[in-house]
Design an enzyme around this catalytic site. Structure first.
Site, PDB file in Angstrom:
ATOM      1  N   VAL A  28      76.212  19.567  68.774  1.00  0.00           N
ATOM      2  CA  VAL A  28      76.260  18.207  69.314  1.00  0.00           C
ATOM      3  C   VAL A  28      75.049  17.940  70.202  1.00  0.00           C
ATOM      4  O   VAL A  28      74.347  16.934  70.035  1.00  0.00           O
ATOM      5  CB  VAL A  28      77.582  17.989  70.092  1.00  0.00           C
ATOM      6  CG1 VAL A  28      77.563  16.663  70.839  1.00  0.00           C
ATOM      7  CG2 VAL A  28      78.754  18.016  69.131  1.00  0.00           C
TER       8      VAL A  28
ATOM      9  N   LYS B  37      68.880  31.076  72.612  1.00  0.00           N
ATOM     10  CA  LYS B  37      68.858  29.716  72.048  1.00  0.00           C
ATOM     11  C   LYS B  37      67.618  28.959  72.503  1.00  0.00           C
ATOM     12  O   LYS B  37      66.942  28.310  71.704  1.00  0.00           O
ATOM     13  CB  LYS B  37      70.102  28.928  72.513  1.00  0.00           C
ATOM     14  CG  LYS B  37      71.375  29.321  71.834  1.00  0.00           C
ATOM     15  CD  LYS B  37      72.510  28.411  72.276  1.00  0.00           C
ATOM     16  CE  LYS B  37      73.831  28.936  71.743  1.00  0.00           C
ATOM     17  NZ  LYS B  37      74.983  28.279  72.339  1.00  0.00           N
TER      18      LYS B  37
ATOM     19  N   GLU C 145      81.269  12.022  70.793  1.00  0.00           N
ATOM     20  CA  GLU C 145      80.441  12.147  69.586  1.00  0.00           C
ATOM     21  C   GLU C 145      81.357  12.316  68.378  1.00  0.00           C
ATOM     22  O   GLU C 145      82.329  13.049  68.447  1.00  0.00           O
ATOM     23  CB  GLU C 145      79.524  13.373  69.756  1.00  0.00           C
ATOM     24  CG  GLU C 145      78.631  13.639  68.587  1.00  0.00           C
ATOM     25  CD  GLU C 145      77.831  12.411  68.186  1.00  0.00           C
ATOM     26  OE1 GLU C 145      77.037  11.940  69.010  1.00  0.00           O
ATOM     27  OE2 GLU C 145      78.026  11.912  67.063  1.00  0.00           O
ATOM     28  N   PHE C 146      81.034  11.651  67.283  1.00  0.00           N
ATOM     29  CA  PHE C 146      81.887  11.731  66.091  1.00  0.00           C
ATOM     30  C   PHE C 146      81.199  12.419  64.915  1.00  0.00           C
ATOM     31  O   PHE C 146      81.658  12.329  63.789  1.00  0.00           O
ATOM     32  CB  PHE C 146      82.344  10.327  65.674  1.00  0.00           C
ATOM     33  CG  PHE C 146      83.178   9.636  66.724  1.00  0.00           C
ATOM     34  CD1 PHE C 146      84.536   9.903  66.828  1.00  0.00           C
ATOM     35  CD2 PHE C 146      82.610   8.748  67.624  1.00  0.00           C
ATOM     36  CE1 PHE C 146      85.323   9.285  67.808  1.00  0.00           C
ATOM     37  CE2 PHE C 146      83.375   8.130  68.603  1.00  0.00           C
ATOM     38  CZ  PHE C 146      84.730   8.396  68.693  1.00  0.00           C
ATOM     39  N   LEU C 147      80.058  13.069  65.148  1.00  0.00           N
ATOM     40  CA  LEU C 147      79.317  13.647  64.017  1.00  0.00           C
ATOM     41  C   LEU C 147      80.059  14.834  63.392  1.00  0.00           C
ATOM     42  O   LEU C 147      80.832  15.526  64.059  1.00  0.00           O
ATOM     43  CB  LEU C 147      77.902  14.044  64.428  1.00  0.00           C
ATOM     44  CG  LEU C 147      77.669  15.102  65.501  1.00  0.00           C
ATOM     45  CD1 LEU C 147      77.806  16.505  64.953  1.00  0.00           C
ATOM     46  CD2 LEU C 147      76.286  14.912  66.077  1.00  0.00           C
TER      47      LEU C 147
ATOM     48  N   LYS D  14      88.682   9.784  70.894  1.00  0.00           N
ATOM     49  CA  LYS D  14      88.143  10.931  70.168  1.00  0.00           C
ATOM     50  C   LYS D  14      89.260  11.833  69.624  1.00  0.00           C
ATOM     51  O   LYS D  14      89.277  12.207  68.455  1.00  0.00           O
ATOM     52  CB  LYS D  14      87.202  11.713  71.096  1.00  0.00           C
ATOM     53  CG  LYS D  14      86.690  13.010  70.517  1.00  0.00           C
ATOM     54  CD  LYS D  14      85.756  12.802  69.346  1.00  0.00           C
ATOM     55  CE  LYS D  14      85.617  14.043  68.522  1.00  0.00           C
ATOM     56  NZ  LYS D  14      84.315  14.513  68.292  1.00  0.00           N
TER      57      LYS D  14
ATOM     58  N   LEU E 201      91.241  12.615  52.027  1.00  0.00           N
ATOM     59  CA  LEU E 201      92.448  12.740  51.199  1.00  0.00           C
ATOM     60  C   LEU E 201      92.230  13.789  50.112  1.00  0.00           C
ATOM     61  O   LEU E 201      92.855  13.738  49.062  1.00  0.00           O
ATOM     62  CB  LEU E 201      92.789  11.388  50.559  1.00  0.00           C
ATOM     63  CG  LEU E 201      93.432  10.346  51.481  1.00  0.00           C
ATOM     64  CD1 LEU E 201      93.662   9.037  50.737  1.00  0.00           C
ATOM     65  CD2 LEU E 201      94.762  10.851  52.051  1.00  0.00           C
TER      66      LEU E 201
ATOM     67  N   GLY F 284      89.590  23.352  58.629  1.00  0.00           N
ATOM     68  CA  GLY F 284      89.168  24.373  59.587  1.00  0.00           C
ATOM     69  C   GLY F 284      88.083  23.788  60.467  1.00  0.00           C
ATOM     70  O   GLY F 284      87.993  22.577  60.634  1.00  0.00           O
TER      71      GLY F 284
ATOM     72  N   CYS G  60      86.487  21.784  65.385  1.00  0.00           N
ATOM     73  CA  CYS G  60      87.055  20.591  66.022  1.00  0.00           C
ATOM     74  C   CYS G  60      88.521  20.320  65.685  1.00  0.00           C
ATOM     75  O   CYS G  60      89.362  20.301  66.578  1.00  0.00           O
ATOM     76  CB  CYS G  60      86.221  19.373  65.664  1.00  0.00           C
ATOM     77  SG  CYS G  60      84.577  19.473  66.350  1.00  0.00           S
TER      78      CYS G  60
HETATM   79  C1  UDX Z   1      85.128  16.744  62.429  1.00  0.00           C
HETATM   80  C2  UDX Z   1      85.128  15.196  62.461  1.00  0.00           C
HETATM   81  O1  UDX Z   1      85.034  14.695  61.125  1.00  0.00           O
HETATM   82  C3  UDX Z   1      83.996  14.672  63.323  1.00  0.00           C
HETATM   83  O2  UDX Z   1      84.095  13.255  63.430  1.00  0.00           O
HETATM   84  C4  UDX Z   1      84.099  15.301  64.716  1.00  0.00           C
HETATM   85  O3  UDX Z   1      83.031  14.870  65.542  1.00  0.00           O
HETATM   86  C5  UDX Z   1      84.114  16.812  64.616  1.00  0.00           C
HETATM   87  O4  UDX Z   1      85.186  17.236  63.760  1.00  0.00           O
HETATM   88  P1  UDX Z   1      83.746  18.660  61.164  1.00  0.00           P
HETATM   89  O5  UDX Z   1      84.678  19.620  61.818  1.00  0.00           O
HETATM   90  O6  UDX Z   1      82.290  18.934  61.224  1.00  0.00           O
HETATM   91  O7  UDX Z   1      83.932  17.172  61.781  1.00  0.00           O
HETATM   92  O8  UDX Z   1      84.140  18.573  59.616  1.00  0.00           O
HETATM   93  P2  UDX Z   1      84.905  17.562  58.646  1.00  0.00           P
HETATM   94  O9  UDX Z   1      83.972  17.105  57.616  1.00  0.00           O
HETATM   95  O10 UDX Z   1      85.652  16.523  59.373  1.00  0.00           O
HETATM   96  O11 UDX Z   1      85.951  18.544  57.949  1.00  0.00           O
HETATM   97  C6  UDX Z   1      86.933  19.258  58.698  1.00  0.00           C
HETATM   98  C7  UDX Z   1      87.780  20.126  57.785  1.00  0.00           C
HETATM   99  O12 UDX Z   1      88.613  19.335  56.960  1.00  0.00           O
HETATM  100  C8  UDX Z   1      86.971  21.004  56.820  1.00  0.00           C
HETATM  101  O13 UDX Z   1      87.571  22.284  56.734  1.00  0.00           O
HETATM  102  C9  UDX Z   1      87.060  20.275  55.498  1.00  0.00           C
HETATM  103  O14 UDX Z   1      86.916  21.104  54.386  1.00  0.00           O
HETATM  104  C10 UDX Z   1      88.487  19.716  55.594  1.00  0.00           C
HETATM  105  N1  UDX Z   1      88.705  18.539  54.751  1.00  0.00           N
HETATM  106  C11 UDX Z   1      88.018  17.392  54.969  1.00  0.00           C
HETATM  107  C12 UDX Z   1      89.683  18.593  53.743  1.00  0.00           C
HETATM  108  O15 UDX Z   1      90.345  19.612  53.534  1.00  0.00           O
HETATM  109  N2  UDX Z   1      89.909  17.463  53.000  1.00  0.00           N
HETATM  110  C13 UDX Z   1      89.241  16.297  53.182  1.00  0.00           C
HETATM  111  O16 UDX Z   1      89.506  15.330  52.468  1.00  0.00           O
HETATM  112  C14 UDX Z   1      88.251  16.272  54.212  1.00  0.00           C
END
Ligand code: UDX
Length: 426
Positions: A11, A35, A151-153, A204, A250, A257, A260
């Site tokens: 982040v 780092k 942050e939502f990234l 958040k 979906l 996993g 977050c």
């Molecule tokens: C998430 C949020 O999307 C983001 O907005 C926040 O800031 C941080 O947490 P991230 O953990 O990087 O981001 O990954 P993300 O793409 O959201 O996926 C999370 C988990 O859900 C992954 O294990 C992914 O494989 C799983 N997933 C996602 C599914 O099983 N099915 C889906 O349809 C989408």
């Protein structure tokens, strides 16, 4: 503007570089020598597509510098973003040790008015706590304001997400701080939500938990679809085209996993409990998620007549999702542990993740699947989508494919003689 970013993880580094792109002068502060040295040399200490090029560009142009010197960094910058980690405590709540220690450093070295922004995901009420911690350790009262700006990234698409947010949330009760934050984000073409810090912090957690809920919903539904021989991908499509629901998050699979969702859902459950208003819906979300790798193993056992003992299983994918080297809370690791309990012999592959000391990891897919009784897709890496299946089948001992991410074409694989099992991918 001159901006200080405290904490140079996913982040912090991404946020700092986005601000450089917007023409600001950024300092990245971290206590980790390793780092800082890497970042100073334009090298990322984690894998994130596109980010290293941007880092090297802004390091060379001297738009960003990295330091361990808290005193100087805090004295020279009046807009400070806290981007440090908030790991999970044993009871599921968020550990604010790092946030607190940053607040204390700020209060020690504060030389004039500062705006302090929390970007890390933190429990409701943390902005108020940061204010309290700073005030408590201040010798003389210097004015400051605290803002919540979550942050939502997503990892793997951090750059795209940070440059193209759906919304920007600014939580503050200070007009001065609000004006500064709006100026900072003036070139972002998305709505800005202004609210108080507590609501901002809740947004958040509520957003991440809602997305996790969508995933657990479709995963649990997939179990029913499996029994009824319904293709859950068709169901997701049909449901997701309703604009009130939306097509994202979906995809049925092995469960969510990462750093977050698991942590944030638990933290919100904990917050709700502490307030005597249990969020039973989220408790179910966690339960379904934890059961998903077990559900998948049961499908594997069933395919092999009830037992995986001594079966050689090639696991493709260790990262919690594609385009990242992060294995935190990865469903893949959970599956591997369970396979070992079942006394299967596990061989693993991942294009980016290198598991230290993992003797059964192979650098190429062919070696990983050689002599395997089954191949399991655990991460949705693009390179697993179009493999030379005919060739791989010749290398394998038995032609079983378990697709934990529903990324393969069942029809094609079956026409090649594979026994294919997905997550309700009928
Ligand atoms: C998430 C949020 O999307 C983001 O907005 C926040 O800031 C941080 O947490 P991230 O953990 O990087 O981001 O990954 P993300 O793409 O959201 O996926 C999370 C988990 O859900 C992954 O294990 C992914 O494989 C799983 N997933 C996602 C599914 O099983 N099915 C889906 O349809 C989408």
């Amino acid at each position: 503007m001159k901006i200080l970013i405290v904490g140079t993880g996913y982040v912090g580094t991404t946020t700092g570089l986005i601000f450089c792109e917007m023409g600001h002068q950024v300092t990245g502060l971290d206590l980790d020598d390793h780092k800082i040295k890497a970042l100073q040399a334009g090298k990322l200490h984690f894998y994130e597509p596109g980010l290293e090029d941007l880092l090297s560009k802004h390091v060379t142009a001297q738009n960003i510098m990295f330091t361990k010197n808290s005193k100087r960094a805090i004295e020279e910058n009046d807009l400070i973003f806290i981007c440090v980690g908030t790991p999970q405590c044993d009871d599921g709540s968020a550990d604010l040790t790092y946030v607190k220690s940053v607040a204390e450093s700020i209060s020690i070295y504060m030389n004039r008015y500062k705006v302090i922004v929390t970007k890390s995901t933190v429990p409701v009420g943390t902005a108020n706590l940061v204010t309290k911690w700073i005030k408590e350790s201040q010798d003389e009262q210097i004015p400051f304001d605290v803002v919540s700006n979550p942050e939502f990234l997503r990892e793997g698409s951090a750059l795209h997400d940070a440059l193209n947010p759906d919304r920007i949330v600014i939580g503050t009760t200070s007009e001065t701080a609000s004006k500064l934050m709006k100026e900072l984000y003036q070139n972002f073409p998305c709505p800005i939500i202004e609210t108080n810090p507590k609501a901002s912090e809740m947004i958040k957690y509520a957003a991440n938990s809602f997305l996790a809920m969508k995933i657990s919903y479709i995963n649990e539904l997939a179990r029913v679809c499996d029994d009824l021989k319904i293709n859950v991908k068709d169901v997701s499509k049909g449901v997701g085209l309703d604009h009130r629901i939306g097509p994202h998050f979906l995809k049925a699979g092995m469960g969510y996993g990462g750093s977050c969702f698991p942590k944030d859902v638990n933290a919100l459950i904990q917050i709700a409990k502490e307030n005597g208003k249990p969020l039973s819906i989220l408790e179910s979300v966690v339960q379904v998620n934890e059961g998903q790798p077990r559900y998948f193993i049961d499908k594997m056992k069933q395919a092999f007549g009830g037992d995986l003992k001594n079966k050689i299983i090639a696991v493709l994918g260790l990262a919690f999702k594609a385009n990242t080297d992060d294995t935190r809370e990865s469903p893949s690791l959970n599956l591997i542990d369970r396979l070992k309990v079942e006394q299967a012999k596990v061989k693993v592959h991942d294009p980016i993740v290198k598991m230290a000391g993992h003797s059964d990891q192979f650098p190429v897919i062919e070696e990983t699947v050689a002599d395997a009784d089954a191949l399991v897709i655990c991460t949705d890496w693009d390179e697993y989508k179009n493999l030379d299946w005919e060739r791989l089948k010749l290398l394998m001992n038995q032609p079983y494919i378990f697709d934990g991410r529903n990324i393969l074409d069942k029809g094609i694989l079956e026409s090649l003689g594979f026994h294919y099992v997905g997550v309700a991918n009928h």
